[in-house]
Structure formats: structure tokens, C-alpha cells
Design a protein around this motif. Structure first.
Motif, PDB file in Angstrom:
ATOM      1  N   VAL A   1       1.023  -1.201   0.058  1.00  0.00           N
ATOM      2  CA  VAL A   1       0.118   0.033  -0.226  1.00  0.00           C
ATOM      3  C   VAL A   1       0.772   1.210  -0.102  1.00  0.00           C
ATOM      4  O   VAL A   1       1.957   1.334   0.290  1.00  0.00           O
ATOM      5  N   LYS A   2       0.178   2.468  -0.546  1.00  0.00           N
ATOM      6  CA  LYS A   2       0.823   3.714  -0.350  1.00  0.00           C
ATOM      7  C   LYS A   2      -0.220   4.602   0.479  1.00  0.00           C
ATOM      8  O   LYS A   2      -1.485   4.499   0.283  1.00  0.00           O
TER       9      LYS A   2
ATOM     10  N   THR B   1      -3.634   3.364  -0.636  1.00  0.00           N
ATOM     11  CA  THR B   1      -4.144   2.775  -1.649  1.00  0.00           C
ATOM     12  C   THR B   1      -3.399   1.747  -2.314  1.00  0.00           C
ATOM     13  O   THR B   1      -2.187   1.739  -1.902  1.00  0.00           O
ATOM     14  N   PRO B   2      -3.822   0.667  -2.921  1.00  0.00           N
ATOM     15  CA  PRO B   2      -2.894  -0.441  -3.157  1.00  0.00           C
ATOM     16  C   PRO B   2      -2.053  -0.138  -4.237  1.00  0.00           C
ATOM     17  O   PRO B   2      -2.120   0.895  -5.229  1.00  0.00           O
ATOM     18  N   ILE B   3      -0.706  -0.842  -4.075  1.00  0.00           N
ATOM     19  CA  ILE B   3       0.271  -0.459  -5.157  1.00  0.00           C
ATOM     20  C   ILE B   3       0.868  -1.685  -5.637  1.00  0.00           C
ATOM     21  O   ILE B   3       0.808  -2.848  -4.613  1.00  0.00           O
TER      22      ILE B   3
ATOM     23  N   SER C   1       3.869  -6.714  -9.991  1.00  0.00           N
ATOM     24  CA  SER C   1       2.914  -7.757  -9.978  1.00  0.00           C
ATOM     25  C   SER C   1       2.334  -7.448  -8.560  1.00  0.00           C
ATOM     26  O   SER C   1       2.871  -6.582  -7.894  1.00  0.00           O
ATOM     27  N   ASP C   2       1.616  -8.189  -8.230  1.00  0.00           N
ATOM     28  CA  ASP C   2       0.937  -7.714  -6.609  1.00  0.00           C
ATOM     29  C   ASP C   2       1.585  -8.847  -5.433  1.00  0.00           C
ATOM     30  O   ASP C   2       0.882  -8.843  -4.382  1.00  0.00           O
TER      31      ASP C   2
END
Length: 122
Positions: free
Chosen positions: A34-35, A51-53, A116-117
Motif C-alpha cells: 500500500v501507499k 491505496t494499493p500499489i 505484480s501484486d
């Protein structure tokens, strides 16, 4: 043989889907998920948004005779494994390249960024 117990930086050995690549430098990784950004108002700090990164593994690669720059541009759903001088192993799964590769021919290097995640450090 020398004692390397205090070595903490300086090397990165990288394998992409079983192919060992020549890392010229600038190896970076981001296992973050996350950021966060601080949200302020005119009266005070209100809190933050999150927010996801994507996870990231990037480096400069040497364009050796056995390297196909085109193949890097085509890479999707690959596993990137890096072994660092400090003993950490960085693993990225389901990765894809995110930038077009441009070879700087004076030193035969190009930058590659995988995202990627799923990037972890062990």
C-alpha cells in the motif's frame, strides 16, 4: 576463503523463469502493498488515504549475446528470483514488464521493471 558474514550489499543474482540474467546495476525491489498519503485540511491534519500499489523488481541488465531484449518486452506471468549479498531472497510471482526496453549500446545495458501484486522478501 574470506569471511563474508558482514557483507550486506553489492551483489544481486537474478533468475527470470529459469534464465539467469546479467545484472549491471541499480537493482531495486518493492515488497510494499500500500501507499499512504497524508490528508490535510485548512484546520489540521485529517488523517491519510491508503491505496494499493504493485510490488516491483527493477534493475539495469547487460545485453549479452545470449539475451533477447525483445523477450523482455514480451514477459508476462513470470517468476523473478533475486539473491542478494545480505542473504535475502526476493521473489516476485506473476510478474510482467512495464516499460519498453531501450539499449544503451556504449555499455550494452537496458533497464527492466517487473511489477505484480506478489513480491516477497525472505
Amino acid at each position: 576463503m574470506g569471511d563474508t558474514s558482514n557483507r550486506i550489499a553489492g551483489t544481486a543474482n537474478v533468475v527470470v523463469d529459469g534464465l539467469t540474467i546479467m545484472v549491471a546495476g541499480k537493482f531495486k525491489y518493492r515488497p510494499s502493498k500500500v501507499k499512504r498519503e497524508t490528508l490535510t485540511g485548512m484546520d489540521r491534519v485529517h488523517g491519510y488515504k491508503e491505496t494499493p500499489i504493485s510490488g516491483l523488481i527493477s534493475m539495469d541488465v547487460r545485453d549479452s549475446g545470449g539475451t533477447s531484449v525483445t523477450d523482455f518486452n514480451d514477459m508476462t506471468n513470470v517468476t523473478v528470483t533475486a539473491t542478494l549479498a545480505n542473504g535475502k531472497i526476493i521473489i516476485g510471482s506473476g510478474m510482467w514488464t512495464t516499460d519498453a526496453q531501450e539499449v544503451e549500446s556504449e555499455d550494452a545495458v537496458f533497464s527492466v521493471t517487473f511489477e505484480s501484486d506478489d513480491v516477497s522478501e525472505n
